[in-house]
Design an enzyme around this catalytic site. Structure first.
Site, short mmCIF file in Angstrom:
data_model
loop_
_atom_site.label_atom_id
_atom_site.label_comp_id
_atom_site.label_asym_id
_atom_site.label_seq_id
_atom_site.Cartn_x
_atom_site.Cartn_y
_atom_site.Cartn_z
N LYS A 53 1.31 9.70 2.28
CA LYS A 53 -0.03 9.42 1.32
C LYS A 53 -1.09 9.27 2.07
O LYS A 53 -2.21 9.74 1.74
CB LYS A 53 0.54 8.16 0.49
N GLN A 97 4.00 -0.29 -2.14
CA GLN A 97 5.47 0.49 -1.99
C GLN A 97 6.40 -0.15 -2.12
O GLN A 97 6.89 -1.15 -1.63
CB GLN A 97 5.35 1.08 -0.47
N ASP A 120 -0.30 3.54 -9.58
CA ASP A 120 1.04 3.76 -9.84
C ASP A 120 1.28 4.10 -11.18
O ASP A 120 2.22 4.70 -11.64
CB ASP A 120 1.84 2.87 -8.86
#
Ligand code: GUN
Length: 286
Positions: A53, A97, A120
């Site tokens: 990322k 994460q 997300d």
């Protein structure tokens, strides 16, 4: 023989478009989008995902900061960090994460992220927005899967779509997105009886159950489009593989994705696009 849909190529094209849009936007808004990533612990997989990322964000000109904490961080400390990032006007997107260590309640942390910065698309507000067809942030992997289908003009309307897997992150939102595109959708899972009879009906088959090479050639019909969301390690070769046994399915498929190089790059690409959307929205609100 089928056509392989390359997520690597599609992501590269979309990232270049995004990079140019960010150059333009910086002239107007005097700063680039900023993404804050929270990583807890030293799970090798998570560290590698975050590195991917970071690399992709830099490519398109997104400013990315990773806050890497030791496993010993308390829930309260993590909550305080999220609250501070929520209040920071220079931060457009926040990504935690997953998975988090067991002593931290994942839901509690996700719920705390401002829905406007939840790039997300995991916050209940954004989940509900998808189900109610309200404007919100869409989860990256399902969004990437739809983009892969659209890139080859694969029509979804009226098609029989079978989603194997029912996670909150992929299977469920993807089923809803396919339904919104007027597919007839069946969601299958570990307790589904006669799975093969159902997968054989699929015009579009999405494998997102997390089991290496689970979907085999005898489970699909000729002319099927297969999108493989899985990322697993093959026990025999130790190589990366999907939920689809590519070699046996490929001869039956009209279109198919590979692992690696299929959905994975699109997930990251959609994360960057979501960060850019969150950045633009922040200026629209202020
Ligand atoms: N862990 C595995 N996949 C994901 C993802 O898409 N987002 C986050 N935040 N964590 C993950």
């Amino acid at each position: 023989m089928g056509i392989i849909i390359s997520g690597t190529k599609l992501a590269a094209t979309r990232k270049e478009t995004l990079r140019q849009a960010i150059v333009e936007a910086k002239l107007k808004y005097d700063r680039v989008p900023r993404l804050a990533v929270i990583l807890v612990g030293n799970d090798v997989g998570s560290i590698s995902y975050v590195k991917g990322k970071e690399k992709a964000a830099l490519e398109v000109g997104i400013n990315i900061t990773t806050y890497h904490y030791d496993d010993s961080i308390t829930e309260k400390e993590l909550e305080d960090k999220i609250i501070s990032l929520n209040h920071d006007n220079t931060v457009d997107g926040i990504l935690v994460q997953l998975p988090l260590p067991k002593h931290i309640k994942q839901d509690k942390i996700i719920d705390l992220i401002s829905p406007n910065k939840d790039v997300d698309g995991f916050h209940p507000y954004n989940v509900a927005s998808l189900y109610l067809k309200h404007e919100g942030i869409l989860p990256c992997t399902p969004k990437g899967v739809i983009a892969l289908l659209d890139s080859k003009n694969i029509s979804i309307e009226g098609k029989r779509a079978v989603v194997v897997g029912r996670s909150n992150i992929v299977g469920m939102p993807l089923a809803k997105m396919l339904l919104d595109r007027n597919a007839t959708v069946t969601i299958c899972h570990s307790k589904t009886k006669d799975l093969k009879e159902i997968t054989k009906e699929a015009d579009i088959l999405i494998a997102c159950l997390g089991k290496a090479k689970f979907i085999t050639g005898n489970m699909v019909k000729d002319g099927v489009t297969v999108i493989d969301v899985g990322i697993n390690r093959d026990k025999e070769t130790n190589k990366l593989c999907g939920d689809v046994d590519f070699d046996s399915v490929y001869p039956h498929a009209a279109y198919i994705t590979k692992v690696p190089g299929g959905v994975g790059p699109m997930t990251i690409c959609c994360l960057l696009e979501n960060t850019y959307i969150a950045y633009l929205n922040q200026f629209k609100r202020n």
